[in-house]
Design a protein around this motif. Structure first.
Motif, mmCIF file in Angstrom:
data_model
loop_
_atom_site.group_PDB
_atom_site.id
_atom_site.type_symbol
_atom_site.label_atom_id
_atom_site.label_comp_id
_atom_site.label_asym_id
_atom_site.label_seq_id
_atom_site.Cartn_x
_atom_site.Cartn_y
_atom_site.Cartn_z
ATOM 1 N N LEU A 422 0.829 -1.196 0.000
ATOM 2 C CA LEU A 422 0.000 0.000 0.000
ATOM 3 C C LEU A 422 0.867 1.250 0.000
ATOM 4 O O LEU A 422 1.921 1.285 0.646
ATOM 5 N N GLU A 423 0.432 2.275 -0.731
ATOM 6 C CA GLU A 423 1.060 3.596 -0.685
ATOM 7 C C GLU A 423 -0.061 4.599 -0.509
ATOM 8 O O GLU A 423 -0.820 4.883 -1.433
ATOM 9 N N LEU A 424 -0.183 5.134 0.714
ATOM 10 C CA LEU A 424 -1.273 6.052 1.025
ATOM 11 C C LEU A 424 -0.780 7.478 1.218
ATOM 12 O O LEU A 424 -1.520 8.424 0.993
ATOM 13 N N GLN A 425 0.468 7.650 1.658
ATOM 14 C CA GLN A 425 0.974 8.984 1.970
ATOM 15 C C GLN A 425 1.785 9.535 0.803
ATOM 16 O O GLN A 425 2.936 9.914 0.935
ATOM 17 N N SER A 426 1.176 9.574 -0.364
ATOM 18 C CA SER A 426 1.854 10.094 -1.539
ATOM 19 C C SER A 426 0.832 10.817 -2.392
ATOM 20 O O SER A 426 -0.290 11.054 -1.974
ATOM 21 N N ASP A 427 1.235 11.183 -3.598
ATOM 22 C CA ASP A 427 0.323 11.888 -4.490
ATOM 23 C C ASP A 427 -0.612 10.937 -5.221
ATOM 24 O O ASP A 427 -1.408 11.372 -6.052
ATOM 25 N N SER A 428 -0.518 9.659 -4.930
ATOM 26 C CA SER A 428 -1.382 8.675 -5.564
ATOM 27 C C SER A 428 -1.807 7.629 -4.545
ATOM 28 O O SER A 428 -1.090 7.358 -3.581
ATOM 29 N N PHE A 429 -2.977 7.069 -4.793
ATOM 30 C CA PHE A 429 -3.390 5.893 -4.026
ATOM 31 C C PHE A 429 -2.896 4.678 -4.792
ATOM 32 O O PHE A 429 -3.209 4.495 -5.968
ATOM 33 N N VAL A 430 -2.092 3.838 -4.138
ATOM 34 C CA VAL A 430 -1.526 2.661 -4.781
ATOM 35 C C VAL A 430 -1.788 1.444 -3.898
ATOM 36 O O VAL A 430 -1.394 1.417 -2.734
ATOM 37 N N ALA A 431 -2.473 0.460 -4.454
ATOM 38 C CA ALA A 431 -2.719 -0.805 -3.754
ATOM 39 C C ALA A 431 -2.439 -1.938 -4.734
ATOM 40 O O ALA A 431 -3.080 -2.026 -5.784
ATOM 41 N N ARG A 432 -1.488 -2.753 -4.390
ATOM 42 C CA ARG A 432 -1.121 -3.870 -5.264
ATOM 43 C C ARG A 432 -1.428 -5.203 -4.572
ATOM 44 O O ARG A 432 -1.363 -5.305 -3.353
ATOM 45 N N GLY A 433 -1.736 -6.186 -5.379
ATOM 46 C CA GLY A 433 -1.954 -7.522 -4.842
ATOM 47 C C GLY A 433 -3.212 -7.662 -4.016
ATOM 48 O O GLY A 433 -3.270 -8.501 -3.116
ATOM 49 N N VAL A 434 -4.233 -6.832 -4.301
ATOM 50 C CA VAL A 434 -5.502 -6.958 -3.592
ATOM 51 C C VAL A 434 -6.219 -8.206 -4.123
ATOM 52 O O VAL A 434 -6.534 -8.290 -5.302
ATOM 53 N N ARG A 435 -6.460 -9.128 -3.245
ATOM 54 C CA ARG A 435 -7.077 -10.390 -3.667
ATOM 55 C C ARG A 435 -8.604 -10.251 -3.662
ATOM 56 O O ARG A 435 -9.207 -9.870 -2.647
ATOM 57 N N LEU A 436 -9.215 -10.560 -4.789
ATOM 58 C CA LEU A 436 -10.663 -10.501 -4.936
ATOM 59 C C LEU A 436 -11.183 -11.915 -5.180
ATOM 60 O O LEU A 436 -10.727 -12.600 -6.093
ATOM 61 N N THR A 437 -12.136 -12.348 -4.368
ATOM 62 C CA THR A 437 -12.727 -13.675 -4.513
ATOM 63 C C THR A 437 -14.241 -13.553 -4.466
ATOM 64 O O THR A 437 -14.790 -13.013 -3.500
ATOM 65 N N VAL A 438 -14.900 -13.999 -5.505
ATOM 66 C CA VAL A 438 -16.359 -14.037 -5.518
ATOM 67 C C VAL A 438 -16.807 -15.409 -5.040
ATOM 68 O O VAL A 438 -16.372 -16.440 -5.563
ATOM 69 N N LEU A 439 -17.668 -15.419 -4.032
ATOM 70 C CA LEU A 439 -18.224 -16.668 -3.506
ATOM 71 C C LEU A 439 -19.704 -16.725 -3.881
ATOM 72 O O LEU A 439 -20.476 -15.813 -3.557
ATOM 73 N N GLY A 440 -20.073 -17.786 -4.596
ATOM 74 C CA GLY A 440 -21.448 -17.964 -5.019
ATOM 75 C C GLY A 440 -22.262 -18.678 -3.965
ATOM 76 O O GLY A 440 -21.738 -19.113 -2.926
ATOM 77 N N PRO A 441 -23.571 -18.809 -4.190
ATOM 78 C CA PRO A 441 -24.457 -19.444 -3.206
ATOM 79 C C PRO A 441 -23.963 -20.828 -2.781
ATOM 80 O O PRO A 441 -23.673 -21.682 -3.621
ATOM 81 N N GLY A 442 -23.818 -20.991 -1.465
ATOM 82 C CA GLY A 442 -23.340 -22.256 -0.911
ATOM 83 C C GLY A 442 -21.857 -22.295 -0.644
ATOM 84 O O GLY A 442 -21.377 -23.134 0.132
ATOM 85 N N ASP A 443 -21.078 -21.393 -1.267
ATOM 86 C CA ASP A 443 -19.636 -21.348 -1.040
ATOM 87 C C ASP A 443 -19.350 -20.822 0.368
ATOM 88 O O ASP A 443 -20.126 -20.032 0.926
ATOM 89 N N THR A 444 -18.224 -21.241 0.933
ATOM 90 C CA THR A 444 -17.840 -20.801 2.272
ATOM 91 C C THR A 444 -16.391 -20.327 2.281
ATOM 92 O O THR A 444 -15.573 -20.748 1.452
ATOM 93 N N ALA A 445 -16.084 -19.446 3.228
ATOM 94 C CA ALA A 445 -14.723 -18.953 3.408
ATOM 95 C C ALA A 445 -14.401 -18.952 4.894
ATOM 96 O O ALA A 445 -15.223 -18.542 5.719
ATOM 97 N N ASP A 446 -13.213 -19.431 5.231
ATOM 98 C CA ASP A 446 -12.708 -19.388 6.599
ATOM 99 C C ASP A 446 -11.597 -18.343 6.627
ATOM 100 O O ASP A 446 -10.507 -18.568 6.098
#
Length: 510
Positions: A422-446
């Motif tokens: 993350l880079e928050l204290q600069s002239d840009s917002f920078v976030a790398r490697g943000v993991r996105l997971t869509v869970l459909g009906p019945g799926d579970t996450a621990d």
């Protein structure tokens, strides 16, 4: 650096210096750091000067503006510490803490603190503020544009500690607020992505099954018309064979309800509690009345500890997390970062109730195009997980929010932020490697182990993920005509998980 004085000038604000005097002018204010008393980080003076306030530079003495006055007794808003879950170095967190103390009861509430934590180093930092008798001053003005405050000569200290392995694991794992009750890991919290009054029937299947025949308490404090909203939800539950009652709790009658011990006992014995949608700020200010946990909230926590299901619809779902999204679009969040309140452009972050500790919650994710603001909220608050509930869908959570199951028509999006990228204290917002997971009906996450178990076909989840990323790209890129970086790299063969790299400049003029 060995310098004993510092000036922190906020955005859209100026410090006008003429000889040995200075004056604050602008939208916000100026922080003054005074280390002349050789206390170092263990004890120094911190002040906040507002628009119209002045400063004697020769003596480094604040001079409140003519409109400023002491807080009247009837204006006292807080009587207990905030127990803030927010990152103390996040936008406006320290300002909000000072404002609480300015509006606090000097007889019972003069000290508060908040923390910042770095998972990479294991360092935890605590910032404590104290309003000292006869030295510190809290002043306000009440123009038509809203409350303004000055905080003069507060005592501040900053301490850091390297956490042991045990405490490190405990700090990384978010904990729910139980309000004095013994936690019940099997008790369920259901987060609804839409209002049950208009949602597809599939969204209600899981919560209705958990409620059984009831009784269920309906709390419509988030609504602008609580009586009508409660009646509509009572009728809906009755059509599903669930006996429900209107708790009748609003921000206007809470003081009276607190004295109704029979009602409080009834709440504690309910099978479930339904928080209706609406303005989540109104709901939080009802249950955490004047910043203190209400007797109604303690009764709800007691019911949940005894196994009662908590169901939060739409905006109320956001309110149950410890850090609450209260307003702002994805583009505003990326462009302006965190805002002080809903009257300014940007992402509005406030304290939530904290019964759900799995992460920051957002809802109506597809139609509201809210992927960007959920990512920014997690990054700005150093929150590892974000849960974005889709329309006509629900998340059933147990074990204080660490085990999540997707139900309803579509499911939910799980956002996992890599705090090392993350880079928050600069002239840009920078976030790398943000993991996105869509869970459909019945799926579970621990969330504790990172394990995802799929029951639904991954194709639908992959299509939803592609749509969310494409919508975000249109929102922050093409429609604004600027050069912004956004790249999503699939992580699994099915395409239902991806890594997102996001860069957005914050230094360009409007």
């Amino acid at each position: 650096a060995g310098v004993r004085r510092g000036f922190g000038i906020d955005e859209n604000t100026a410090l006008l210096v003429e000889g040995t005097t200075a004056r604050v002018c602008g939208e916000y204010g100026v922080m003054l750091v005074d280390m002349r008393h050789r206390g170092g980080l263990g004890a120094f003076r911190l002040s906040y000067l507002d628009d119209g306030d002045g400063l004697d530079l020769a003596r480094f003495r604040p001079q409140p503006g003519a409109a400023k006055r002491r807080v009247r007794k009837r204006e006292i808003a807080y009587r207990a510490p905030a127990r803030s879950r927010r990152n103390v170095f996040g936008a406006y967190t320290l300002y909000d803490l000072m404002a609480r103390l300015v509006l606090g009861d000097p007889a019972s509430y003069t000290r508060d603190q908040a923390e910042a934590f770095d998972a990479r180093s294991g360092i935890n930092v605590t910032v404590e503020l104290e309003r000292q008798p006869r030295r510190s001053k809290g002043l306000i003005a009440t123009p038509e544009s809203g409350l303004r405050m000055s905080a003069l000569d507060f005592r501040c200290s900053i301490t850091r500690e390297h956490l042991s392995a045990t405490r490190l694991a405990d700090r990384i794992g978010s904990r729910a607020r139980t309000f004095g009750m013994t936690p019940n890991p099997e008790a369920r919290i259901v987060l609804l992505g839409s209002s049950p009054l208009t949602a597809a029937p599939a969204m209600l299947e899981a919560p209705i099954a958990l409620l059984g025949a009831g009784p269920v308490g309906v709390l419509a404090a988030a609504s602008a018309d609580p009586a009508r909203t409660a009646a509509e939800h009572l009728a809906l539950l009755a059509r599903h064979g669930v006996h429900a009652i209107d708790l009748g709790v609003t921000i206007d009658n809470l003081d009276y309800v607190e004295q109704n011990h029979d009602l409080l006992e009834d709440i504690a014995g309910l099978r479930g509690i339904l928080f209706c949608g609406g303005n989540q700020i109104r709901l939080v200010e009802t249950l955490l009345h004047r910043g203190e946990e209400s007797a109604v909230l303690r009764a709800i926590a007691r019911a949940h500890a005894q196994g009662a299901v908590l169901i939060a619809a739409s905006g109320a779902a956001s309110a149950l997390s410890g850090v609450m999204i209260a307003g702002g679009s994805s583009w505003e969040a990326l462009r302006y970062g965190v805002s002080s309140d809903t009257g300014h452009r940007g992402l509005v972050i406030q304290e939530g109730i904290g019964l759900f500790s799995g992460g920051i919650v957002d809802q109506n994710l597809i139609s509201g195009n809210r992927l960007g603001r959920l990512v920014v909220a997690c990054a700005e608050e150093s929150e590892r997980f974000g849960i974005g509930v889709f329309e006509d869908s629900a998340v059933v959570a147990s074990h204080a929010g660490s085990r999540l199951q997707a139900t309803g028509a579509r499911g939910f999006l799980l956002v996992e932020v890599d705090v090392t990228a993350l880079e928050l204290q600069s002239d840009s917002f920078v976030a790398r490697g943000v993991r996105l997971t869509v869970l459909g009906p019945g799926d579970t996450a621990d969330l504790a182990t990172g394990a995802v178990t799929r029951e639904a076909p991954a194709e639908a989840a992959a299509a939803l993920l592609a749509r969310l990323v494409a919508d975000l790209a249109r929102e922050v890129g093409t429609t604004r005509g600027a050069s912004h970086g956004l790249r999503a790299q699939p992580h699994d063969l099915e395409g239902a998980t991806a890594f997102l790299d996001l860069e957005f400049p914050r230094d360009e003029s409007d």
